[in-house]
Scaffold this motif. Structure first.
Motif, PDB file in Angstrom:
ATOM      1  N   GLY A  49       0.827  -1.214   0.000  1.00  0.00           N
ATOM      2  CA  GLY A  49       0.000   0.000   0.000  1.00  0.00           C
ATOM      3  C   GLY A  49       0.856   1.256   0.000  1.00  0.00           C
ATOM      4  O   GLY A  49       0.636   2.174  -0.804  1.00  0.00           O
ATOM      5  N   HIS A 100       1.369   4.033  -3.025  1.00  0.00           N
ATOM      6  CA  HIS A 100       1.103   5.442  -2.764  1.00  0.00           C
ATOM      7  C   HIS A 100       2.339   6.293  -3.045  1.00  0.00           C
ATOM      8  O   HIS A 100       2.245   7.367  -3.649  1.00  0.00           O
ATOM      9  CB  HIS A 100       0.642   5.655  -1.322  1.00  0.00           C
ATOM     10  N   ARG A 101       3.523   5.797  -2.632  1.00  0.00           N
ATOM     11  CA  ARG A 101       4.766   6.556  -2.843  1.00  0.00           C
ATOM     12  C   ARG A 101       5.035   6.746  -4.347  1.00  0.00           C
ATOM     13  O   ARG A 101       5.423   7.825  -4.776  1.00  0.00           O
ATOM     14  CB  ARG A 101       5.921   5.830  -2.172  1.00  0.00           C
ATOM     15  N   PHE A 125       2.777   6.737  -6.701  1.00  0.00           N
ATOM     16  CA  PHE A 125       1.726   7.636  -7.184  1.00  0.00           C
ATOM     17  C   PHE A 125       2.095   9.093  -6.880  1.00  0.00           C
ATOM     18  O   PHE A 125       2.033   9.965  -7.737  1.00  0.00           O
ATOM     19  CB  PHE A 125       0.403   7.251  -6.522  1.00  0.00           C
ATOM     20  N   GLU A 126       2.530   9.329  -5.623  1.00  0.00           N
ATOM     21  CA  GLU A 126       2.907  10.681  -5.186  1.00  0.00           C
ATOM     22  C   GLU A 126       4.134  11.195  -5.907  1.00  0.00           C
ATOM     23  O   GLU A 126       4.352  12.405  -6.001  1.00  0.00           O
ATOM     24  CB  GLU A 126       3.193  10.681  -3.671  1.00  0.00           C
ATOM     25  N   ILE A 179       0.701   7.720   6.640  1.00  0.00           N
ATOM     26  CA  ILE A 179      -0.600   8.246   6.183  1.00  0.00           C
ATOM     27  C   ILE A 179      -0.873   9.618   6.805  1.00  0.00           C
ATOM     28  O   ILE A 179      -1.313  10.556   6.127  1.00  0.00           O
ATOM     29  CB  ILE A 179      -1.736   7.246   6.529  1.00  0.00           C
TER      30      ILE A 179
END
Ligand code: G3P
Length: 196
Positions: free
Chosen positions: A116, A120-121, A123-124, A185
């Protein structure tokens, strides 16, 4: 007369720390093969797998040190290093669960958190590259200790107390895995609100 071009201040992506990190990723399937090929027999391949794991973790510390001390920190390294860590520790946990030496729920909790955060990393990374935080690093150390204890066939040499040390270390690793995931998060949420 042409003026000399200014020196490029940014380090190359393919510097020593990143090459070491990439080598760790490429070599990890070989580690998983050694772990599984021994079938939990605690033979030569199991020892080789355990030694490989310890050496790979040591190179993780080495590439981090090289990057910081020689000014070779790159965005690629910030992305690649956590992926290499997760591939190695995740591979070890899956291998131990396949061998029936670690409950699958432990592996599942760690994998959900690690995959997860990685997604996310990545994506960011289109806007900002999020480097590992101190709690994430502490989590990786705790996972490494717990996995090393699980990989090494020490109970047969030192006695059953090692098993209990391993169980406690694995609990600490899982707790830090969850806590550092929550910390990540919260940090991202605060950044989204402009809070530092
Ligand atoms: O918890 P993460 O995803 O930030 O990763 C931590 C790194 O593996 C530390 O080297």
């Amino acid at each position: 007369m042409p003026s000399p071009s200014p020196p490029d201040a940014r380090p190359s992506n393919w510097n020593a720390p990143n090459v070491i990190t990439a080598a760790r990723i490429v070599a990890t399937p070989f580690f998983i093969w050694m772990l599984l090929a021994d079938g939990g027999e605690m033979g030569a391949l199991r020892w080789a797998a355990a030694i490989f794991f310890v050496v790979a973790i040591a190179t993780d510390a080495l590439d981090g040190y090289l990057a910081r001390s020689r000014g070779l920190i790159t965005d690629l390294g910030k992305l690649l290093d956590p992926i290499a860590d997760k591939f190695l520790t995740g591979g070890a946990l899956v291998g131990l669960s396949i061998l029936g030496e670690l409950p699958w729920w432990v592996t599942a909790i760690v994998l959900v958190r690690e995959i997860g955060i990685t997604i996310h990393r990545l994506f960011e990374a289109r806007s900002v590259v999020l480097a590992a935080a101190w709690m994430g690093k502490l989590k990786t150390v705790a996972q490494s200790v717990a996995i090393t204890l699980a990989l090494l066939p020490l109970a047969s040499v030192l006695g059953d107390w090692v098993v209990w040390v391993n169980i406690v270390s694995m609990w600490i690793a899982v707790a830090l895995t969850v806590a550092s995931g929550v910390d990540y998060i919260v940090t991202v949420a605060r950044m989204g609100k402009g809070v530092r």
